[in-house]
Enzyme design. Structure first.
Site, short mmCIF file in Angstrom:
data_model
loop_
_atom_site.label_atom_id
_atom_site.label_comp_id
_atom_site.label_asym_id
_atom_site.label_seq_id
_atom_site.Cartn_x
_atom_site.Cartn_y
_atom_site.Cartn_z
N HIS A 7 0.81 -1.22 0.00
CA HIS A 7 0.00 0.00 0.00
C HIS A 7 0.84 1.27 0.00
O HIS A 7 0.48 2.27 -0.61
CB HIS A 7 -0.98 -0.02 1.17
CG HIS A 7 -2.05 -1.06 0.99
ND1 HIS A 7 -2.66 -1.70 2.03
CD2 HIS A 7 -2.58 -1.59 -0.15
CE1 HIS A 7 -3.55 -2.57 1.54
NE2 HIS A 7 -3.51 -2.52 0.24
N HIS A 26 -7.84 -7.35 -8.36
CA HIS A 26 -8.25 -8.15 -7.19
C HIS A 26 -8.45 -7.16 -6.04
O HIS A 26 -7.53 -6.93 -5.24
CB HIS A 26 -7.19 -9.19 -6.85
CG HIS A 26 -6.98 -10.21 -7.92
ND1 HIS A 26 -6.36 -9.91 -9.11
CD2 HIS A 26 -7.33 -11.52 -7.99
CE1 HIS A 26 -6.32 -11.00 -9.87
NE2 HIS A 26 -6.91 -11.99 -9.22
N SER A 63 -6.71 -1.41 -0.98
CA SER A 63 -6.14 -0.65 -2.10
C SER A 63 -7.17 0.25 -2.80
O SER A 63 -6.83 1.39 -3.16
CB SER A 63 -5.47 -1.60 -3.11
OG SER A 63 -6.32 -2.68 -3.46
N GLU A 122 -13.74 -7.75 -8.08
CA GLU A 122 -13.67 -8.61 -6.90
C GLU A 122 -14.70 -9.73 -7.07
O GLU A 122 -15.86 -9.46 -7.35
CB GLU A 122 -13.95 -7.80 -5.62
CG GLU A 122 -14.11 -8.62 -4.35
CD GLU A 122 -12.95 -9.57 -4.07
OE1 GLU A 122 -11.78 -9.15 -4.13
OE2 GLU A 122 -13.20 -10.77 -3.81
N GLY A 161 -11.00 -10.58 -12.50
CA GLY A 161 -10.19 -9.38 -12.70
C GLY A 161 -9.15 -9.53 -13.81
O GLY A 161 -8.76 -8.54 -14.43
N ASP A 175 -3.15 -8.00 -7.62
CA ASP A 175 -2.92 -8.42 -6.23
C ASP A 175 -3.74 -9.66 -5.88
O ASP A 175 -4.61 -9.61 -5.01
CB ASP A 175 -3.29 -7.23 -5.32
CG ASP A 175 -3.02 -7.50 -3.85
OD1 ASP A 175 -2.19 -8.38 -3.54
OD2 ASP A 175 -3.65 -6.82 -3.01
#
Ligand SMILES: C[S@@+](CC[C@H](N)C(=O)[O-])C[C@H]1O[C@@H](n2cnc3c(N)ncnc32)[C@H](O)[C@@H]1O
Length: 277
Positions: A19, A42, A99, A117, A143, A163
């Site tokens: 992050h 993601h 995020s 997601e 994704g 991610d």
């Protein structure tokens, strides 16, 4: 199939590296007064309530964000990130941002966020968290596929954050293959890929696969919380960044110098920040 829930891990040592790095990328790119597209393949739930039983079960945040939030001699850019994290909570909730939420704080109303997601419990949470940001769009679709369909962005400026949870061993090669697909569609974008360090061979294979793609610039940052290579589970994590802003490696180095000693579990944490992988 989808058993991973980020709520159990929110705010851990991996989150602070990923992050902080993401925040620095977005802070740099938003200096220019031109619209930017942010794609999160993601996205997770967007925000995590650390008072929940899930987060309390492992309390991983204590050994991540918990160790750096009140440390002395915090560098100014790390303070910027910590201030964002603090803003995510409220008087009666102790929360850690995901995020999408962090990106939404840094992006401007004329930038767009595209968030994917798949988890049936996390998708509605993501939608709820992001409903405050009118420039964000949430998709309960794969994704990997969706991001390919969104490139190249009309803005011609974009960040793609990849991610996944790496629940399956083949996720490492899937990520590399996917990166190739995306960069062929949009070679000037900034791509940030997070990966766990569990098995050194898997990481080396991922690095080799990305290197082989011959992107103009590939930076890589890693933070391990133990020197014990035989330690069970995720002993560290890394970020690969394709087309990084020129200032990124110095900024992440400053973060790693500050954070690595604080998150060490056995005094043996280590890190590296490579401007060229
Ligand atoms: C590591 S978490 C994401 C954390 C988030 N990026 C953050 O930094 O706050 C990975 C997420 O990917 C979701 N997921 C797994 N496979 C997916 C897929 N194919 N497409 C979209 N989401 C997926 C999982 O449900 C999980 O919430």
């Amino acid at each position: 199939m989808l058993s991973y829930r980020h709520l159990y891990h929110a705010g851990n040592h991996a989150d602070i590296l990923k992050h902080y790095t993401l925040c620095r990328i977005l802070s740099y790119l938003t200096q220019k007064d031109k619209p930017l597209r942010y794609i999160d393949t993601h996205a997770g739930a967007g925000r995590y309530d650390l008072n929940t039983s899930e987060a309390q079960k492992l309390q991983e945040y204590n050994d991540g964000i918990g160790r750096i939030r009140n440390a002395p001699k915090t560098p100014a850019l790390v303070k910027d990130y910590l201030n964002l994290v603090a803003k995510c909570g409220s008087n009666n909730s102790y929360s850690y941002p995901g995020s999408p939420w962090l990106a939404a704080q840094l992006l401007r109303p004329y930038d767009r966020l595209e968030l994917c997601e798949l988890h049936p419990q996390d998708f509605p949470r993501l939608e709820k968290t992001m409903s405050a940001f009118k420039n964000s769009h949430c998709y309960d679709v794969d994704g990997f596929q969706k991001s390919a369909s969104l490139l190249p962005p009309v803005e011609r400026r974009g960040v793609v954050f990849i991610d996944p949870s790496y629940e399956l061993k083949q996720d490492y090669s899937k990520v590399a293959d996917h990166l190739q697909v995306l960069t062929r569609k949009f070679s000037t974008g900034v791509y940030a890929i997070w990966y766990p360090i569990v098995n050194s061979d898997q990481v080396a294979r991922l690095h080799r696969a990305v290197r082989k793609q011959q992107h103009e610039k590939i930076a890589c940052y890693e933070l391990s919380v133990t020197a014990d290579e035989a330690a069970k589970g995720m002993r560290g994590s890394g970020m690969i960044v394709i087309n990084p802003p020129w200032s990124l490696t110095a900024e992440v180095t400053e973060f790693l110098e500050f954070a690595a000693p604080l998150v060490a579990t056995d005094g043996g944490s280590h890190w590296r920040a490579l401007d060229t992988l």
